[in-house]
Write a protein that holds these residues in place. Structure first.
Motif, PDB file in Angstrom:
ATOM      1  N   LYS A   1       0.488  -3.272   0.328  1.00  0.00           N
ATOM      2  CA  LYS A   1       0.806  -1.875   0.491  1.00  0.00           C
ATOM      3  C   LYS A   1       1.806  -1.525   1.123  1.00  0.00           C
TER       4      LYS A   1
ATOM      5  N   GLU B   1       4.538  -2.032  -1.517  1.00  0.00           N
ATOM      6  CA  GLU B   1       4.643  -0.992  -2.579  1.00  0.00           C
ATOM      7  C   GLU B   1       5.111   0.238  -1.995  1.00  0.00           C
ATOM      8  N   LYS B   2       4.842   0.593  -0.631  1.00  0.00           N
ATOM      9  CA  LYS B   2       5.104   1.918  -0.146  1.00  0.00           C
ATOM     10  C   LYS B   2       6.695   1.802   0.086  1.00  0.00           C
TER      11      LYS B   2
END
Length: 422
Positions: free
Chosen positions: A350, A353-354
């Protein structure tokens, strides 16, 4: 590490030797020449097949695993591999934990093939590798690949002899990839990736595992323009601010672009950077959990080398900092230390990806749209399996193909490997 006009390879240096006249035939395995200046047999071969060089095993690793523990791990891994779909679907956490502990050497090749989804791709494309292998290939790529062969792990017994079985298979795998993805062709950083795979598995399996790494784990890394690796460099730099503000400030102060120090790390998956015991442990985790492992390794090394004011006192300047990152202190690359730090570092898919979305927005503002449209990155074995459910085949169908295939055993005897075939 710059691209060249001739191909989207990394900094190509000299060398025009041909493997064979046409890349296929010729006399193999008889040439005693070894890059590094030793003839096989004159030097001690370590347990990984290295006869010298910086990556040779020095014995100062995490210590030998007791044989009874190794046998228990092998039994557990055999049980998993023989019911692979079930384990991945219901007990993925246990698979991940076992990859973090290290895959037993005798089963590493088979495990990597399964983790990457290479086995499923091979079964879905039966005969495809043989078809590609029988084609002559684009002369432009063939020439560049042939010139690169002798540079891959010249101190490893498998790749030491010019025209030997290792170089022969490396040529076959890389040439097949250029035929499989003609729009991408060949990039020099793919050669060490393919070579590491060939140390653990036959050419066909190495080909499909390479395909999975290039298409699923690191999409866009080997395309013209190096856009994907530049984006990941910016992601690494952004994540470093949280992991080690001191290291981040230092790199910012000296305007040290990530592409200058992380390109080889990531494109070669640390295979040309770390001691070999550490390379294998990093790959076990990387092929299970995905690219976040490469980010974590990079962050750990940057934090260790640049993360304290004390260390930076004598390293004021861009050149001095680059020298520091080219010669990472051995204690930080040592297997048990590095693996522990990588597992402990809290950087998730995460987080990556962020940051990826943020950097993509920034890239579009400054550079416009990406030229190479890559498929979305898949974060490890579970994501790949979810995207490509395996055919319900009996896992035992290919067990004979791998059972007993231990690079440690076969390479040590210097045999021409039994699974070779034209």
């Amino acid at each position: 590490m710059a691209k060249t006009e001739q191909g989207n390879g990394l900094d190509m240096r000299g060398g025009t030797e041909k493997l064979t006249e046409n890349g296929k035939g010729g006399s193999y395995g008889s040439d005693p020449e070894v890059n590094g200046g030793a003839v096989p047999g004159e030097r001690q071969v370590d347990k990984y097949g290295f006869t010298g060089g910086a990556q040779q095993y020095s014995g100062d690793s995490a210590g030998q695993i007791p044989i009874e523990v190794l046998r228990q791990r092998e039994a557990k891994w055999l049980e998993m591999l023989n019911s692979w779909d079930k384990w991945m679907a219901k007990k993925h956490k246990k698979v991940k934990e076992r990859c973090q502990k290290g895959i037993p050497p005798s089963l590493r090749g088979r495990a990597w093939l399964y983790l990457t989804g290479g086995k499923v791709r091979r079964e879905q494309n039966q005969g495809k590798f043989q078809e590609l292998d029988s084609q002559p290939g684009d002369p432009k790529w063939v020439d560049i690949i042939e010139r690169d062969l002798h540079r891959q792990f010249p101190f490893h017994e498998m790749f030491a002899a010019r025209g030997g079985h290792g170089q022969q298979d490396l040529f076959r795998v890389l040439k097949a990839y250029t035929l499989h993805r003609p729009e991408e062709g060949y990039c020099q950083a793919q050669a060490p990736i393919a070579a590491v795979l060939l140390m653990h598995m036959p050419a066909e399996d190495a080909f499909w595992t390479l395909v999975q790494i290039c298409e699923k784990y690191l999409p866009g890394y080997y395309s013209t323009g190096l856009e994907a690796i530049q984006l990941d460099g910016e992601i690494l730099y952004a994540l470093l601010r949280r992991v080690s503000p001191v290291a981040h400030r230092h790199l910012k102060k000296h305007k040290l672009e990530p592409i200058l120090y992380m390109t080889e790390w990531f494109m070669c998956a640390f295979s040309r950077t770390l001691p070999w015991a550490s390379v294998l442990r990093v790959w076990d985790m990387f092929l299970c959990e995905g690219v976040k492992i490469l980010f974590r390794v990079g962050l750990v090394l940057l934090k260790c080398m640049l993360g304290s004011q004390e260390k930076l006192k004598t390293r004021q300047g861009l050149y001095e900092t680059m020298e520091l990152l080219r010669a990472i202190e051995p204690q930080y690359m040592q297997e048990s230390f590095l693996v522990h730090e990588v597992i402990e570092l809290q950087v998730s898919e995460k987080d990556i990806e962020k940051e990826h979305h943020a950097q993509l927005r920034r890239w579009k503002e400054t550079h416009g749209d990406l030229h190479c449209k890559s498929p979305p990155r898949m974060h490890g074995a579970k994501a790949i399996m979810a995207a490509e459910p395996p055919s319900r085949q009996d896992p035992e169908t290919d067990a004979h193909h791998h059972r007993g295939f231990s690079p440690g055993a076969q390479n040590r005897r210097g045999e021409s490997r039994g699974h070779k075939g034209k």
